[in-house]
Design a protein around this motif. Structure first.
Motif, PDB file in Angstrom:
ATOM      1  N   SER A  99       0.823  -1.208   0.000  1.00  0.00           N
ATOM      2  CA  SER A  99       0.000   0.000   0.000  1.00  0.00           C
ATOM      3  C   SER A  99       0.859   1.260   0.000  1.00  0.00           C
ATOM      4  O   SER A  99       0.519   2.261  -0.636  1.00  0.00           O
ATOM      5  CB  SER A  99      -0.929   0.010   1.223  1.00  0.00           C
ATOM      6  OG  SER A  99      -1.823  -1.081   1.190  1.00  0.00           O
ATOM      7  N   GLY A 100       1.970   1.210   0.703  1.00  0.00           N
ATOM      8  CA  GLY A 100       2.848   2.376   0.773  1.00  0.00           C
ATOM      9  C   GLY A 100       3.404   2.743  -0.588  1.00  0.00           C
ATOM     10  O   GLY A 100       3.444   3.926  -0.955  1.00  0.00           O
ATOM     11  N   ARG A 101       3.814   1.742  -1.356  1.00  0.00           N
ATOM     12  CA  ARG A 101       4.340   1.999  -2.695  1.00  0.00           C
ATOM     13  C   ARG A 101       3.246   2.530  -3.611  1.00  0.00           C
ATOM     14  O   ARG A 101       3.481   3.416  -4.446  1.00  0.00           O
ATOM     15  CB  ARG A 101       4.934   0.725  -3.283  1.00  0.00           C
ATOM     16  CG  ARG A 101       6.228   0.248  -2.619  1.00  0.00           C
ATOM     17  CD  ARG A 101       6.769  -0.963  -3.342  1.00  0.00           C
ATOM     18  NE  ARG A 101       7.106  -0.651  -4.745  1.00  0.00           N
ATOM     19  CZ  ARG A 101       7.338  -1.573  -5.667  1.00  0.00           C
ATOM     20  NH1 ARG A 101       7.229  -2.883  -5.342  1.00  0.00           N
ATOM     21  NH2 ARG A 101       7.657  -1.232  -6.897  1.00  0.00           N
ATOM     22  N   LEU A 102       2.022   1.987  -3.454  1.00  0.00           N
ATOM     23  CA  LEU A 102       0.916   2.441  -4.284  1.00  0.00           C
ATOM     24  C   LEU A 102       0.563   3.897  -3.968  1.00  0.00           C
ATOM     25  O   LEU A 102       0.345   4.708  -4.882  1.00  0.00           O
ATOM     26  CB  LEU A 102      -0.302   1.545  -4.059  1.00  0.00           C
ATOM     27  CG  LEU A 102      -1.539   1.856  -4.910  1.00  0.00           C
ATOM     28  CD1 LEU A 102      -1.221   1.781  -6.398  1.00  0.00           C
ATOM     29  CD2 LEU A 102      -2.680   0.910  -4.558  1.00  0.00           C
ATOM     30  N   LEU A 103       0.526   4.241  -2.661  1.00  0.00           N
ATOM     31  CA  LEU A 103       0.235   5.621  -2.279  1.00  0.00           C
ATOM     32  C   LEU A 103       1.311   6.577  -2.787  1.00  0.00           C
ATOM     33  O   LEU A 103       1.023   7.697  -3.207  1.00  0.00           O
ATOM     34  CB  LEU A 103       0.114   5.725  -0.756  1.00  0.00           C
ATOM     35  CG  LEU A 103      -1.168   5.144  -0.142  1.00  0.00           C
ATOM     36  CD1 LEU A 103      -1.084   5.178   1.378  1.00  0.00           C
ATOM     37  CD2 LEU A 103      -2.390   5.912  -0.627  1.00  0.00           C
ATOM     38  N   GLU A 104       2.559   6.114  -2.738  1.00  0.00           N
ATOM     39  CA  GLU A 104       3.664   6.934  -3.239  1.00  0.00           C
ATOM     40  C   GLU A 104       3.515   7.178  -4.743  1.00  0.00           C
ATOM     41  O   GLU A 104       3.735   8.294  -5.235  1.00  0.00           O
ATOM     42  CB  GLU A 104       4.991   6.237  -2.940  1.00  0.00           C
ATOM     43  CG  GLU A 104       6.205   7.046  -3.361  1.00  0.00           C
ATOM     44  CD  GLU A 104       7.501   6.330  -3.039  1.00  0.00           C
ATOM     45  OE1 GLU A 104       8.551   6.783  -3.523  1.00  0.00           O
ATOM     46  OE2 GLU A 104       7.475   5.308  -2.315  1.00  0.00           O
ATOM     47  N   ALA A 105       3.121   6.139  -5.464  1.00  0.00           N
ATOM     48  CA  ALA A 105       2.935   6.276  -6.913  1.00  0.00           C
ATOM     49  C   ALA A 105       1.770   7.209  -7.238  1.00  0.00           C
ATOM     50  O   ALA A 105       1.845   8.032  -8.153  1.00  0.00           O
ATOM     51  CB  ALA A 105       2.704   4.904  -7.539  1.00  0.00           C
ATOM     52  N   ILE A 106       0.693   7.087  -6.459  1.00  0.00           N
ATOM     53  CA  ILE A 106      -0.458   7.966  -6.679  1.00  0.00           C
ATOM     54  C   ILE A 106      -0.083   9.408  -6.349  1.00  0.00           C
ATOM     55  O   ILE A 106      -0.494  10.347  -7.049  1.00  0.00           O
ATOM     56  CB  ILE A 106      -1.659   7.511  -5.828  1.00  0.00           C
ATOM     57  CG1 ILE A 106      -2.157   6.153  -6.324  1.00  0.00           C
ATOM     58  CG2 ILE A 106      -2.793   8.545  -5.883  1.00  0.00           C
ATOM     59  CD1 ILE A 106      -3.244   5.538  -5.472  1.00  0.00           C
ATOM     60  N   GLY A 107       0.701   9.605  -5.309  1.00  0.00           N
ATOM     61  CA  GLY A 107       1.152  10.951  -4.953  1.00  0.00           C
ATOM     62  C   GLY A 107       1.974  11.582  -6.065  1.00  0.00           C
ATOM     63  O   GLY A 107       1.870  12.788  -6.319  1.00  0.00           O
ATOM     64  N   ALA A 108       2.788  10.757  -6.718  1.00  0.00           N
ATOM     65  CA  ALA A 108       3.586  11.276  -7.829  1.00  0.00           C
ATOM     66  C   ALA A 108       2.714  11.699  -9.008  1.00  0.00           C
ATOM     67  O   ALA A 108       3.121  12.502  -9.844  1.00  0.00           O
ATOM     68  CB  ALA A 108       4.596  10.210  -8.277  1.00  0.00           C
ATOM     69  N   MET A 109       1.491  11.145  -9.056  1.00  0.00           N
ATOM     70  CA  MET A 109       0.559  11.483 -10.141  1.00  0.00           C
ATOM     71  C   MET A 109      -0.267  12.725  -9.821  1.00  0.00           C
ATOM     72  O   MET A 109      -1.075  13.150 -10.645  1.00  0.00           O
ATOM     73  CB  MET A 109      -0.396  10.308 -10.391  1.00  0.00           C
ATOM     74  CG  MET A 109       0.277   9.063 -10.922  1.00  0.00           C
ATOM     75  SD  MET A 109      -0.827   7.629 -10.755  1.00  0.00           S
ATOM     76  CE  MET A 109      -2.313   8.243 -11.550  1.00  0.00           C
ATOM     77  N   ALA A 110      -0.085  13.298  -8.644  1.00  0.00           N
ATOM     78  CA  ALA A 110      -0.926  14.418  -8.207  1.00  0.00           C
ATOM     79  C   ALA A 110      -0.986  15.564  -9.221  1.00  0.00           C
ATOM     80  O   ALA A 110      -2.079  16.085  -9.508  1.00  0.00           O
ATOM     81  CB  ALA A 110      -0.459  14.924  -6.842  1.00  0.00           C
ATOM     82  N   PRO A 111       0.153  16.010  -9.805  1.00  0.00           N
ATOM     83  CA  PRO A 111       0.059  17.094 -10.797  1.00  0.00           C
ATOM     84  C   PRO A 111      -0.842  16.748 -11.972  1.00  0.00           C
ATOM     85  O   PRO A 111      -1.653  17.569 -12.410  1.00  0.00           O
ATOM     86  CB  PRO A 111       1.510  17.291 -11.237  1.00  0.00           C
ATOM     87  CG  PRO A 111       2.331  16.810 -10.090  1.00  0.00           C
ATOM     88  CD  PRO A 111       1.564  15.657  -9.530  1.00  0.00           C
ATOM     89  N   SER A 112      -0.729  15.517 -12.473  1.00  0.00           N
ATOM     90  CA  SER A 112      -1.569  15.104 -13.603  1.00  0.00           C
ATOM     91  C   SER A 112      -3.047  15.075 -13.220  1.00  0.00           C
ATOM     92  O   SER A 112      -3.918  15.469 -14.014  1.00  0.00           O
ATOM     93  CB  SER A 112      -1.146  13.723 -14.106  1.00  0.00           C
ATOM     94  OG  SER A 112       0.150  13.757 -14.658  1.00  0.00           O
ATOM     95  N   ILE A 113      -3.336  14.626 -11.995  1.00  0.00           N
ATOM     96  CA  ILE A 113      -4.731  14.553 -11.540  1.00  0.00           C
ATOM     97  C   ILE A 113      -5.321  15.955 -11.387  1.00  0.00           C
ATOM     98  O   ILE A 113      -6.458  16.222 -11.800  1.00  0.00           O
ATOM     99  CB  ILE A 113      -4.819  13.779 -10.214  1.00  0.00           C
ATOM    100  CG1 ILE A 113      -4.405  12.316 -10.431  1.00  0.00           C
ATOM    101  CG2 ILE A 113      -6.224  13.848  -9.637  1.00  0.00           C
ATOM    102  CD1 ILE A 113      -4.287  11.497  -9.158  1.00  0.00           C
ATOM    103  N   VAL A 114      -4.539  16.874 -10.807  1.00  0.00           N
ATOM    104  CA  VAL A 114      -5.007  18.252 -10.620  1.00  0.00           C
ATOM    105  C   VAL A 114      -5.238  18.926 -11.966  1.00  0.00           C
ATOM    106  O   VAL A 114      -6.261  19.592 -12.184  1.00  0.00           O
ATOM    107  CB  VAL A 114      -4.006  19.059  -9.773  1.00  0.00           C
ATOM    108  CG1 VAL A 114      -4.358  20.540  -9.777  1.00  0.00           C
ATOM    109  CG2 VAL A 114      -3.971  18.525  -8.348  1.00  0.00           C
ATOM    110  N   VAL A 115      -4.298  18.755 -12.886  1.00  0.00           N
ATOM    111  CA  VAL A 115      -4.433  19.365 -14.215  1.00  0.00           C
ATOM    112  C   VAL A 115      -5.628  18.765 -14.951  1.00  0.00           C
ATOM    113  O   VAL A 115      -6.383  19.486 -15.619  1.00  0.00           O
ATOM    114  CB  VAL A 115      -3.138  19.186 -15.035  1.00  0.00           C
ATOM    115  CG1 VAL A 115      -3.354  19.643 -16.476  1.00  0.00           C
ATOM    116  CG2 VAL A 115      -2.002  19.978 -14.402  1.00  0.00           C
TER     117      VAL A 115
END
Length: 217
Positions: free
Chosen positions: A51-67
């Motif tokens: 779960s930690g790795r998945l959350l980290e990967a999703i966090g890295a996607m934050a700019p794309s999600i916001v845009v």
């Protein structure tokens, strides 16, 4: 070309219905808004990843999600404004059709400019690309409305105050995009912040303008 009465006529002078232009617009908006979601890539992790790795990967996607979210809503605003203007426009001509085709070209460019911004949020060059696209959309939307009114294509029975409100709303987004490009010369993210703040404050500007108008009347 001559008419039966002997008068010269031009294909470009023929008033055209608006339904096909609206259908094309709906199709382009639908495809462009759908393509925006493709910019968000599913994390490349094994199915059994922690779960930690998945959350980290999703966090890295934050700019794309916001845009994605911001651009999807922005495209929705442009679609609504175009739909609103066409409610009052009775017919089109060849010039208005080509104005809308150029407008739709910039709509189709949103997935690219949004994808660049989401993928490279720390690169200064992507901000002029994104906000330049938005500015072009705003300019074409305003030109579309201005041309239709100048050529008497708008319903003459329409409420003038309502038409003025539409004009005011059409001007907000290109003004915000121009501000973003100007502030972006100081710092790209400052320009993005200015763009968001102008849009958030727009309802208050509208109420202030309405209050002034009533005070004068």
């Amino acid at each position: 070309m001559r008419t039966m009465g002997g008068r010269r006529a031009s294909v470009n002078s023929v008033p055209l219905g608006k339904s096909r232009t609206q259908s094309l617009s709906d199709g382009v908006f639908a495809v462009a808004m759908g393509l925006l979601a493709i910019q968000i890539q599913i994390p490349q992790l094994p199915a059994g990843a922690e779960s930690g790795r998945l959350l980290e990967a999703i966090g890295a996607m934050a700019p794309s999600i916001v845009v994605f979210g911001g651009t999807f809503l922005l495209a929705g605003v442009f679609w609504y404004l175009q739909h609103l203007t066409f409610h009052f426009i009775r017919h089109t001509d060849h010039v208005l059709i080509w104005i809308n085709i150029v407008f739709l070209m910039f709509v189709a460019g949103l997935p690219f400019s949004a994808g660049m911004l989401g993928r490279f949020p720390d690169q200064p060059l992507v901000y002029p690309c994104y906000f330049g696209n938005v500015l072009a959309l705003g300019i074409m939307a305003n030109w579309h409305w201005h041309y239709a009114r100048r050529k008497y294509m708008v319903d003459p029975e329409a409420d003038l105050d309502l038409l003025a409100k539409i004009t005011s709303r059409l001007r907000i987004i290109p003004a915000a995009a121009a501000l973003a490009l100007a502030l972006g010369t100081l710092h790209p993210k400052l320009g993005a912040a200015g763009f968001v703040w102008v849009l958030l404050l727009q309802p208050f500007f509208e109420r202030w303008r309405l209050a002034r108008s009533r005070a004068r009347g």
